[in-house]
Each structure stands twice: as C-alpha cells, then as structure tokens.
Design a protein around this motif. Structure first.
Motif, PDB file in Angstrom:
ATOM      1  N   GLN A  31      -6.154  -0.479   0.318  1.00 47.09           N
ATOM      2  CA  GLN A  31      -6.380  -1.274  -1.023  1.00 47.09           C
ATOM      3  C   GLN A  31      -4.998  -2.255  -0.867  1.00 47.09           C
ATOM      4  O   GLN A  31      -5.338  -3.365  -1.777  1.00 47.09           O
ATOM      5  CB  GLN A  31      -6.214  -0.223  -2.149  1.00 47.09           C
ATOM      6  CG  GLN A  31      -7.485   0.610  -2.260  1.00 47.09           C
ATOM      7  CD  GLN A  31      -8.528   0.044  -2.452  1.00 47.09           C
ATOM      8  OE1 GLN A  31      -8.626  -0.999  -3.106  1.00 47.09           O
ATOM      9  NE2 GLN A  31      -9.646   0.957  -2.397  1.00 47.09           N
ATOM     10  N   GLU A  32      -3.842  -1.944  -0.530  1.00 45.77           N
ATOM     11  CA  GLU A  32      -2.797  -2.853  -0.731  1.00 45.77           C
ATOM     12  C   GLU A  32      -3.143  -4.046   0.082  1.00 45.77           C
ATOM     13  O   GLU A  32      -2.867  -5.309  -0.492  1.00 45.77           O
ATOM     14  CB  GLU A  32      -1.502  -2.152  -0.119  1.00 45.77           C
ATOM     15  CG  GLU A  32      -0.941  -1.337  -1.261  1.00 45.77           C
ATOM     16  CD  GLU A  32       0.394  -0.708  -0.875  1.00 45.77           C
ATOM     17  OE1 GLU A  32       1.051  -1.089  -0.134  1.00 45.77           O
ATOM     18  OE2 GLU A  32       0.890   0.345  -1.641  1.00 45.77           O
ATOM     19  N   VAL A  33      -3.652  -3.797   1.307  1.00 41.14           N
ATOM     20  CA  VAL A  33      -3.794  -5.122   2.416  1.00 41.14           C
ATOM     21  C   VAL A  33      -5.073  -5.687   1.736  1.00 41.14           C
ATOM     22  O   VAL A  33      -5.079  -7.075   1.868  1.00 41.14           O
ATOM     23  CB  VAL A  33      -4.073  -4.446   3.794  1.00 41.14           C
ATOM     24  CG1 VAL A  33      -4.544  -5.734   4.551  1.00 41.14           C
ATOM     25  CG2 VAL A  33      -2.828  -3.716   4.250  1.00 41.14           C
ATOM     26  N   ALA A  34      -5.980  -5.054   1.309  1.00 37.71           N
ATOM     27  CA  ALA A  34      -7.197  -5.757   0.856  1.00 37.71           C
ATOM     28  C   ALA A  34      -6.850  -6.651  -0.613  1.00 37.71           C
ATOM     29  O   ALA A  34      -7.210  -7.809  -0.360  1.00 37.71           O
ATOM     30  CB  ALA A  34      -8.231  -4.863   0.419  1.00 37.71           C
ATOM     31  N   ALA A  35      -5.932  -6.317  -1.299  1.00 39.27           N
ATOM     32  CA  ALA A  35      -5.508  -7.071  -2.465  1.00 39.27           C
ATOM     33  C   ALA A  35      -4.767  -8.296  -1.873  1.00 39.27           C
ATOM     34  O   ALA A  35      -4.796  -9.280  -2.329  1.00 39.27           O
ATOM     35  CB  ALA A  35      -4.781  -6.297  -3.316  1.00 39.27           C
ATOM     36  N   ALA A  36      -3.891  -8.065  -1.142  1.00 34.91           N
ATOM     37  CA  ALA A  36      -3.021  -8.937  -0.787  1.00 34.91           C
ATOM     38  C   ALA A  36      -3.678 -10.056   0.343  1.00 34.91           C
ATOM     39  O   ALA A  36      -3.458 -11.484   0.172  1.00 34.91           O
ATOM     40  CB  ALA A  36      -2.086  -8.604   0.279  1.00 34.91           C
ATOM     41  N   THR A  37      -4.945  -9.672   0.677  1.00 35.01           N
ATOM     42  CA  THR A  37      -5.678 -10.735   1.703  1.00 35.01           C
ATOM     43  C   THR A  37      -6.715 -11.199   0.962  1.00 35.01           C
ATOM     44  O   THR A  37      -7.562 -12.235   1.308  1.00 35.01           O
ATOM     45  CB  THR A  37      -5.871 -10.186   2.866  1.00 35.01           C
ATOM     46  OG1 THR A  37      -6.932  -8.832   2.884  1.00 35.01           O
ATOM     47  CG2 THR A  37      -4.835  -9.554   3.705  1.00 35.01           C
ATOM     48  N   GLY A  38      -7.241 -10.735  -0.261  1.00 31.89           N
ATOM     49  CA  GLY A  38      -8.468 -11.222  -0.817  1.00 31.89           C
ATOM     50  C   GLY A  38      -9.548 -10.695  -0.223  1.00 31.89           C
ATOM     51  O   GLY A  38     -10.667 -11.317  -0.400  1.00 31.89           O
TER      52      GLY A  38
END
Ligand code: SF4
Length: 98
Positions: A31-38
């Motif tokens: 979820q963190e990487v998904a949020a950071a990358t859109g």
C-alpha cells in the motif's frame, strides 16, 4: 455447417470455474508503494476482472478470487507494488470457453 455462437464476453466469462483458496490471496499490494507511485488507479483501470478497488480509507482492495491470471497487472505495475504468484495447484480459475 453448424453456426458457432460465441456470446458476449460476460457470457463467456460466466463459464469459468473458480476454486478459491480461502484466506490465501495470491496477490498482495504494498500500500505504501502504491500510494507513492499512484499505481492504484492504474491497477483498477487495467484489470479485466475488476480485482482491484479503492477502499474507503484510500487503500487498494484486492478481490483475488476473481483473478483471471492474465498477468496484466504485473506488466504495468511499478516495481515493488505487487507481490503476485499463481494460486496453489488446483486453485484459481479454470477456463471453460474461449
Ligand atoms: S492477473 Fe489479470 S485478472 Fe488477475 S488481478 Fe492481474 S490483471 Fe486482474
């Protein structure tokens, strides 16, 4: 010669059979990487089975039981967003048509 009726995509997908590995998702979203990358919106758009969704808290939901194992999400997700493997033996989708 007999006429072959293909039906709609929805009708053809309805012929699939799914063996769901309850509690053992073969797809995990960081979820963190998904949020950071859109990447969340991208996953939601590209998945033909609508596996991904936006949860009320903004995270990305995963309805892994509907996965068609097509690999599209893996092809487009930025590195680190997805952990994906095929379901365990005899689990997942079994295509009956198409
Ligand atoms: S493999 Fe295909 S069907 Fe499964 S989640 Fe990814 S895009 Fe959706």
């Amino acid at each position: 010669m007999a006429k072959y009726e293909t039906g709609t995509v929805v009708q053809r997908l309805a012929g699939n059979v799914y063996e769901v590995d309850e509690g053992n998702s073969h797809i995990e979203v960081n979820q963190e990487v998904a949020a950071a990358t859109g990447a969340g919106d991208l996953l939601i758009r590209v998945c033909p089975a609508h596996v991904y969704s936006r949860e009320a808290d903004g995270t990305i939901g995963v309805e892994y039981a509907a996965c068609l194992e097509c690999g599209t999400c893996l092809a487009v997700a930025p590195p680190g967003v997805l952990t994906w493997h095929y379901p365990a033996s005899s689990m997942g989708v079994a295509f009956r048509e198409g």
